[in-house]
Design a protein around this motif. Structure first.
Motif, PDB file in Angstrom:
ATOM      1  N   GLY A 129     140.319  11.303  16.405  1.00  0.00           N
ATOM      2  CA  GLY A 129     139.787   9.653  16.701  1.00  0.00           C
ATOM      3  C   GLY A 129     139.739   9.545  17.633  1.00  0.00           C
ATOM      4  O   GLY A 129     138.663   8.505  18.140  1.00  0.00           O
ATOM      5  N   GLN A 130     140.891   9.392  18.411  1.00  0.00           N
ATOM      6  CA  GLN A 130     140.826   9.208  19.857  1.00  0.00           C
ATOM      7  C   GLN A 130     139.733  10.056  20.225  1.00  0.00           C
ATOM      8  O   GLN A 130     139.297   9.544  21.647  1.00  0.00           O
ATOM      9  N   SER A 171     145.219   1.483  20.235  1.00  0.00           N
ATOM     10  CA  SER A 171     146.677   0.638  18.853  1.00  0.00           C
ATOM     11  C   SER A 171     147.046   1.515  18.008  1.00  0.00           C
ATOM     12  O   SER A 171     147.843   1.514  17.053  1.00  0.00           O
ATOM     13  N   LEU A 172     146.866   3.739  18.647  1.00  0.00           N
ATOM     14  CA  LEU A 172     147.294   3.917  17.900  1.00  0.00           C
ATOM     15  C   LEU A 172     148.811   3.961  17.448  1.00  0.00           C
ATOM     16  O   LEU A 172     148.991   4.183  16.599  1.00  0.00           O
ATOM     17  N   LEU A 213     142.032  -1.473   9.507  1.00  0.00           N
ATOM     18  CA  LEU A 213     141.887  -2.170  10.908  1.00  0.00           C
ATOM     19  C   LEU A 213     141.528  -1.507  11.496  1.00  0.00           C
ATOM     20  O   LEU A 213     141.552  -1.694  12.628  1.00  0.00           O
ATOM     21  N   GLY A 214     141.363   0.413  11.302  1.00  0.00           N
ATOM     22  CA  GLY A 214     140.231   0.654  12.872  1.00  0.00           C
ATOM     23  C   GLY A 214     138.893  -0.223  12.253  1.00  0.00           C
ATOM     24  O   GLY A 214     138.325  -0.307  13.476  1.00  0.00           O
ATOM     25  N   TYR A 252     135.508   3.763  15.523  1.00  0.00           N
ATOM     26  CA  TYR A 252     137.015   2.902  14.997  1.00  0.00           C
ATOM     27  C   TYR A 252     137.546   3.062  13.587  1.00  0.00           C
ATOM     28  O   TYR A 252     138.696   3.071  13.404  1.00  0.00           O
ATOM     29  N   ALA A 253     137.191   3.163  12.983  1.00  0.00           N
ATOM     30  CA  ALA A 253     137.351   3.301  11.611  1.00  0.00           C
ATOM     31  C   ALA A 253     137.854   4.641  11.571  1.00  0.00           C
ATOM     32  O   ALA A 253     138.902   5.013  10.790  1.00  0.00           O
ATOM     33  N   LEU A 254     136.905   5.610  11.628  1.00  0.00           N
ATOM     34  CA  LEU A 254     137.639   6.898  11.638  1.00  0.00           C
ATOM     35  C   LEU A 254     138.804   7.299  12.341  1.00  0.00           C
ATOM     36  O   LEU A 254     140.432   8.113  12.304  1.00  0.00           O
ATOM     37  N   SER A 255     139.385   6.608  13.623  1.00  0.00           N
ATOM     38  CA  SER A 255     140.102   6.303  14.383  1.00  0.00           C
ATOM     39  C   SER A 255     141.791   6.377  13.705  1.00  0.00           C
ATOM     40  O   SER A 255     142.419   6.366  13.636  1.00  0.00           O
TER      41      SER A 255
END
Length: 688
Positions: free
Chosen positions: A434-435, A447-448, A484-485, A593-596
């Motif tokens: 993700g990152q 936001s992790l 949320l991502g 960002y959805a994947l993260s």
């Protein structure tokens, strides 16, 4: 008779020219809005609780430390940078003063100067790497943030110490008893210093560098020295903020500055300084700091739980950045305009994608066939560039494993050691996807930490030890993290927010949401099946080991063999070129960002399964390692270069290094220092 030629012509003053006043108001729109909001909130406070000297002193003292820190951050932001080390410097200064200051006047003066010096030194380190080594401000200041935090915890790992009463009275007492609180003079001095700096060539250079660094350099400005001085001044003001916090609290707390980072950026944005450089000022930032302080205190006065404060701060940061940049050419205005044009074209039937083309397909004539096809290049030749940046992580892993064998023994020949290594690496291996994908697009996901904590708390609370509940609670948690991502991605794409701003604000909002949801005390625990995944046995290994292997294979295919992966690299290399090539840049970023968010949610669930229950802040220690693993694995921090196998190598290297350090007598804080140094070293060694 007087002719027109004989009529005296009066030179109109700039203020009387039409449009000049409006343009001046437009330039200072953010600060004026902040001042208006401050006036409204202050009026509400006066109506609710009245106004007297005590209220005046309380407000002046309550916002002074934040105001000093925002003045420092303003210097950096005006140059187009970000400084994430501000809160860490405040904590370090607080601990140094609380543990070392004596009762004598000489000691108080010495440590007061030392506070400014500590901040200036940290700022100088940041300035050297950003201005002269030409590294990304986010990477440099994030690394120094963790290094400084580690040093702070080495000095004092728990609250304690005392601040001399005279030092406390000097900064937080009365300058003129009953008339003028001392914090007013402190903040006024900072404002006066800003006005003096702004009137100098250096002050003009701040705006020039932030507006267009190349043009400023072409005009003869020493842009590197301007940037360096900006970071030094910023650090000095952080040191002053740390000294004021020490006077406020009267003691030392190694975590006192952690909560200030979100507040600092929110105050700067509220004050009208554009988070991109070139426009704004410290006066507006000071107003923004007091506006934010009054807003949070007003919520408390209205009996709103304190858990909502970080939600309010994150929301205000987003609104302030959007409001400060809103205009006819702002990203939000462009998005709305494009949406209206698309709807109109769809209604009129003129949308290009909905029209069928009757033109025959272009068929190129077949060229002459070659009698001798060139031999296919070997695998090593085709992947030479990728291996150049991937192999160093695995070489480092081998060295760490050899050192572990030499120091502890029974490592390289023990299958249980490698099983434990993969289990401990599983969290970072998932986060690295993700990152890493966010970094490949030129962004960053801050936001992790609380994405991990919130989803872990929600899932553990819903499961409460039931395997049946886990069947629907775990997918729900994964969907929550993904959604949320996606919100992060929408804020970046539709509102035009920088990734660091959107994800930092989201982290604060999620922190408040986790506190509100759990009431400050998370409930529930993992089910037996969830515990088995992290601690059981399957085919001779812990089940999560096989899961990590499958995840690594899927991640490699996703980034290297799919359309989505190719779009990620295209966006990272050049969003503009990708858009002209037909790549849906906005949709790709939202997907990234959805994947993260999905990866963070999965880690939150696995952490709750590993420990048996979720806890507040359990994701805090994974932010820097997630970035470090990606960078050490050969990914370019500015985007466009990197492979998941390299990221996985970085994960294994950092986990093996942590395991090696855990077997020594070194404090846990040393790990933060080492990780910060590793990130700086990796970026230096592996950049083009």
């Amino acid at each position: 008779m007087t002719t027109l030629a004989e009529t005296p012509v009066r030179a109109s003053s700039p203020a009387s020219r039409p449009g000049v006043g409006l343009s001046t108001l437009a330039r200072h729109r953010g600060a004026l809005i902040a001042l208006a909001v401050f006036a409204v909130l202050f009026s509400i406070v006066v109506l609710v609780s009245g106004f007297n000297y005590f209220q005046f002193s309380f407000i002046a003292s309550g916002g002074a430390a934040l105001a000093l820190a925002t003045v420092g951050q303003t210097f950096v932001v005006l140059t187009g940078g970000f400084d994430l080390s501000a809160g860490a410097v405040v904590s370090l200064v607080n601990v140094v003063l609380g543990t070392g200051m004596g009762a004598g006047i000489g000691s108080q003066i010495l440590f007061g100067c030392l506070a400014l010096g500590i901040g200036a030194v940290v700022g100088a380190v940041n300035g050297v790497f950003v201005a002269y080594v030409r590294m990304q401000p986010i990477v440099v200041t994030l690394s120094t943030m963790f290094i400084v935090q580690g040093v702070t915890l080495l000095i004092s790992d728990k609250p304690g110490g005392t601040i001399a009463p005279e030092f406390v009275a000097f900064l937080t007492g009365d300058a003129i008893p009953g008339i003028l609180p001392a914090p007013v003079l402190v903040v006024a001095g900072a404002a006066a210093l800003w006005l003096l700096v702004r009137a100098t060539r250096f002050g003009v250079g701040l705006y020039a560098v932030g507006s267009d660094e190349d043009a400023a350099f072409a005009s003869g400005l020493d842009t590197r020295f301007v940037t360096f001085r900006a970071y030094v001044l910023a650090g000095t003001f952080y040191g002053a903020a740390g000294a004021f916090v020490s006077a406020q609290t009267g003691s030392a707390d190694p975590l006192v500055g952690n909560a200030m980072l979100l507040q600092i950026f929110a105050a700067v944005a509220l004050g009208g300084t554009v988070l991109g450089g070139g426009r704004g000022g410290a006066i507006g930032s000071i107003v923004g700091a007091y506006t934010l302080m009054i807003a949070v205190n007003l919520l408390l006065a209205l009996d709103v739980p304190a858990f909502y404060s970080s939600v309010a701060e994150g929301t205000l940061l987003i609104l302030a950045v959007v409001g400060g940049s809103f205009g006819r050419r702002s990203p939000l205005a462009n998005t709305l305009r494009l949406g209206l044009l698309t709807l109109r074209a769809r209604r009129d039937g003129t949308l290009a994608s909905s029209r069928r083309s009757d033109r025959p397909a272009l068929v190129l004539p077949a060229g002459p066939r070659r009698s001798h096809e060139p031999a296919a290049s070997g695998w090593l030749v085709r992947h030479r560039d990728a291996l150049k940046y991937t192999l160093p992580a695995y070489a480092g892993l081998v060295l760490v494993l050899v050192a572990t064998q030499a120091l502890n023994g029974n490592a390289l020949t023990n299958p249980g050691f490698f099983n434990s290594l993969v289990v401990l690496s599983s969290f970072l291996a998932i986060l690295a996807l993700g990152q890493g994908t966010a970094i490949l697009t030129g962004g960053l996901d801050l936001s992790l930490p609380w994405m991990i904590s919130l989803t872990g708390i929600v899932v553990a609370g819903l499961v409460s030890g039931s395997d049946q509940a886990a069947l629907w609670a775990v997918p729900l948690g994964l969907c929550l993290g993904t959604a949320l991502g996606a919100v992060n991605g929408l804020g970046i794409v539709l509102l035009g927010l920088p990734p660091i701003v959107m994800t930092l604000a989201m982290n604060g909002i999620l922190q408040g949401a986790a506190l509100v949801y759990s009431g400050g005390t998370p409930a529930g625990f993992a089910s037996p099946a969830m515990r088995w995944v992290m601690t059981g046995r399957f085919l001779g290994a812990t089940p999560v080991v096989w899961g990590v292997a499958a995840f690594a294979l899927a991640a490699t295919v996703l980034l290297g063999r799919t359309v989505f992966g190719r779009r990620v690299y295209a966006v990272g290399n050049s969003p503009l070129a990708a858009r002209f090539s037909g790549v849906g840049v906005g949709g790709t970023l939202i997907g990234v960002y959805a994947l993260s968010g999905f990866c963070a949610a999965l880690v939150g669930i696995l952490l709750a399964s590993f420990s048996g229950q979720a806890s507040l802040g359990m994701g805090d220690e994974y932010l820097l390692p997630s970035i470090a693993a990606v960078v050490v694995g050969g990914s370019l921090i500015t985007g466009g270069r990197g492979r998941y196998p390299g990221m996985l190598g970085g994960v294994l290297l950092l986990t093996a290094l942590s395991t090696l350090l855990a077997g020594t007598m070194l404090p846990h804080a040393v790990r933060d220092i080492i990780f910060g140094l590793v990130v700086l070293g990796a970026v230096l060694a592996l950049r083009d």
